[in-house]
Design a protein around this motif. Structure first.
Motif, mmCIF file in Angstrom:
data_model
loop_
_atom_site.group_PDB
_atom_site.id
_atom_site.type_symbol
_atom_site.label_atom_id
_atom_site.label_comp_id
_atom_site.label_asym_id
_atom_site.label_seq_id
_atom_site.Cartn_x
_atom_site.Cartn_y
_atom_site.Cartn_z
ATOM 1 N N SER A 11 -6.057 31.443 -15.012
ATOM 2 C CA SER A 11 -5.960 31.737 -13.576
ATOM 3 C C SER A 11 -6.701 33.043 -13.279
ATOM 4 C CB SER A 11 -4.496 31.874 -13.153
ATOM 5 O OG SER A 11 -3.805 30.659 -13.322
ATOM 6 N N ARG A 12 -7.448 33.041 -12.197
ATOM 7 C CA ARG A 12 -8.263 34.205 -11.847
ATOM 8 C C ARG A 12 -8.007 34.645 -10.416
ATOM 9 N NH1 ARG A 12 -12.910 35.269 -15.001
ATOM 10 N NH2 ARG A 12 -13.078 33.843 -16.783
ATOM 11 N N HIS A 13 -8.098 35.960 -10.213
ATOM 12 C CA HIS A 13 -8.024 36.546 -8.880
ATOM 13 C C HIS A 13 -8.891 37.797 -8.862
ATOM 14 C CE1 HIS A 13 -4.907 33.955 -7.229
ATOM 15 N NE2 HIS A 13 -4.290 34.049 -8.384
ATOM 16 N N PRO A 14 -9.271 38.255 -7.689
ATOM 17 C CA PRO A 14 -10.053 39.493 -7.617
ATOM 18 C C PRO A 14 -9.261 40.668 -8.192
ATOM 19 C CG PRO A 14 -10.141 38.299 -5.544
ATOM 20 C CD PRO A 14 -9.085 37.633 -6.367
ATOM 21 N N LEU A 15 -9.965 41.573 -8.810
ATOM 22 C CA LEU A 15 -9.334 42.782 -9.337
ATOM 23 C C LEU A 15 -8.862 43.647 -8.162
ATOM 24 C CD1 LEU A 15 -8.991 43.787 -12.267
ATOM 25 C CD2 LEU A 15 -10.958 45.279 -11.875
ATOM 26 N N GLU A 48 -12.099 41.113 -16.268
ATOM 27 C CA GLU A 48 -13.429 40.605 -16.587
ATOM 28 C C GLU A 48 -14.305 40.841 -15.370
ATOM 29 O OE1 GLU A 48 -13.378 36.570 -17.902
ATOM 30 O OE2 GLU A 48 -12.454 37.045 -19.825
ATOM 31 N N GLY A 49 -15.115 41.874 -15.441
ATOM 32 C CA GLY A 49 -15.925 42.234 -14.276
ATOM 33 C C GLY A 49 -15.034 42.627 -13.128
ATOM 34 N N ASP A 50 -15.190 41.964 -12.012
ATOM 35 C CA ASP A 50 -14.392 42.250 -10.829
ATOM 36 C C ASP A 50 -13.239 41.269 -10.661
ATOM 37 O OD1 ASP A 50 -15.971 44.431 -10.088
ATOM 38 O OD2 ASP A 50 -17.417 43.143 -9.050
ATOM 39 N N GLU A 51 -12.867 40.594 -11.761
ATOM 40 C CA GLU A 51 -11.775 39.639 -11.702
ATOM 41 C C GLU A 51 -10.696 39.975 -12.715
ATOM 42 O OE1 GLU A 51 -13.433 35.373 -10.296
ATOM 43 O OE2 GLU A 51 -14.023 35.944 -12.327
ATOM 44 N N GLN A 52 -9.511 39.464 -12.460
ATOM 45 C CA GLN A 52 -8.424 39.520 -13.428
ATOM 46 C C GLN A 52 -8.147 38.089 -13.866
ATOM 47 O OE1 GLN A 52 -4.523 40.221 -11.533
ATOM 48 N NE2 GLN A 52 -5.617 40.565 -9.605
ATOM 49 N N VAL A 53 -7.955 37.907 -15.176
ATOM 50 C CA VAL A 53 -7.761 36.553 -15.704
ATOM 51 C C VAL A 53 -6.582 36.540 -16.667
ATOM 52 C CG1 VAL A 53 -9.492 36.992 -17.498
ATOM 53 C CG2 VAL A 53 -8.842 34.649 -16.971
ATOM 54 N N ALA A 73 -0.848 43.025 -11.377
ATOM 55 C CA ALA A 73 -1.785 43.057 -12.499
ATOM 56 C C ALA A 73 -3.123 43.664 -12.089
ATOM 57 C CB ALA A 73 -1.986 41.656 -13.061
ATOM 58 N N GLY A 74 -3.607 43.298 -10.920
ATOM 59 C CA GLY A 74 -4.883 43.848 -10.450
ATOM 60 C C GLY A 74 -4.843 45.354 -10.293
ATOM 61 N N LEU A 75 -3.721 45.880 -9.797
ATOM 62 C CA LEU A 75 -3.572 47.320 -9.652
ATOM 63 C C LEU A 75 -3.457 48.009 -11.011
ATOM 64 C CD1 LEU A 75 -1.096 47.518 -6.629
ATOM 65 C CD2 LEU A 75 -3.527 48.133 -6.651
#
Length: 249
Positions: free
Chosen positions: A157-161, A132-137, A166-168
């Motif tokens: 739970s959210r973290h920066p992409l 979601e945008g620059d985040e991963q949820v 998961a972000g990668l």
């Protein structure tokens, strides 16, 4: 996510504490409806607290008078997005299920049985993660019923992409760009991401991007565990699961 703000928990439990983002919806009131922003922030707070919130809790969370918080909660209750239980606390209502079913064209609901099967098979927490945008949820999280000890984290739970497995994996679904994470190109070629301790110390993450019919829908399946042998052996299963879920969309 990938090794997301995980909390060690006994089977069947998640000891990670629900959190809500500060300065989120309410902070955008100048560009939209302040009442709507407050309502959404209250809904997010309630959804993140399985034990429920009192009117005073919501008032403090929003920084408003109890009367305003009460009116917001009554409106959420009218639309079945919240429910007031006998102890006077407000919890997520049945209307939340309807909203969740509509997310990602129904992939979340359809994927849940597959995630449950995989979590039990691998003995580790498995999740569906969205960009979601620059985040991963985390939009769906399933903990294993086959082991006595595992890592767990909450839906939402959210973290920066770009960080964690998961972000990668999610970054690899985007077009290559100069500012992308250094490992994104490798994930595109290899088909999965593998990390250790990037978000939660001591946690391994394995994530596989989903290639659905909707190119604008960026999702991945993600596993977290403290056991290296589980992470090592999970890759073939996670690749098959990602392919199976991808066909749902």
């Amino acid at each position: 996510m990938s090794d997301e703000r995980a909390a060690a928990s006994p089977a069947g439990g998640d000891t990670s504490k629900g959190q809500t983002r500060q300065g989120g919806a309410a902070g955008k009131g100048a560009s939209g409806s302040q009442t709507l922003a407050r309502g959404l922030q209250a809904l997010e707070a309630i959804a993140g607290r399985p034990q429920g919130l009192t009117v005073q809790d919501v008032a403090q969370h929003l920084g408003v008078h109890r009367t305003i918080a009460y009116r917001i909660l009554v409106t959420l209750t009218d639309f079945r997005l919240a429910v007031r239980t006998s102890d006077g606390r407000y919890r997520a209502g049945s209307g939340m299920v309807t909203l969740a079913r509509g997310y990602a064209a129904g992939i979340r609901e359809a994927a849940l049985p597959i995630l449950r099967r995989t979590a039990d098979e691998l003995g580790a927490t498995v999740a569906l993660i969205a960009a979601e945008g620059d985040e991963q949820v985390a939009v769906a999280v399933v903990e294993p019923r086959t082991v006595d000890y595992h890592l767990g984290y909450r839906v939402g739970s959210r973290h920066p992409l770009g960080i964690g497995a998961a972000g990668l994996a999610l970054s690899s679904l985007r077009l290559p760009s100069p500012g992308e994470p250094a490992d994104a190109a490798e994930v595109r070629e290899r088909g999965y991401a593998r990390t250790f301790g990037e978000i939660e110390p001591g946690a391994y993450g394995v994530a596989v991007p989903l290639h659905t019919a909707d190119p604008g829908l960026h999702l991945c399946v993600n596993l977290i565990t403290t056991r290296k042998d589980v992470a090592d052996g999970a890759v073939p299963t996670m690749l098959r699961v990602a392919e199976e879920i991808s066909t749902l969309g």
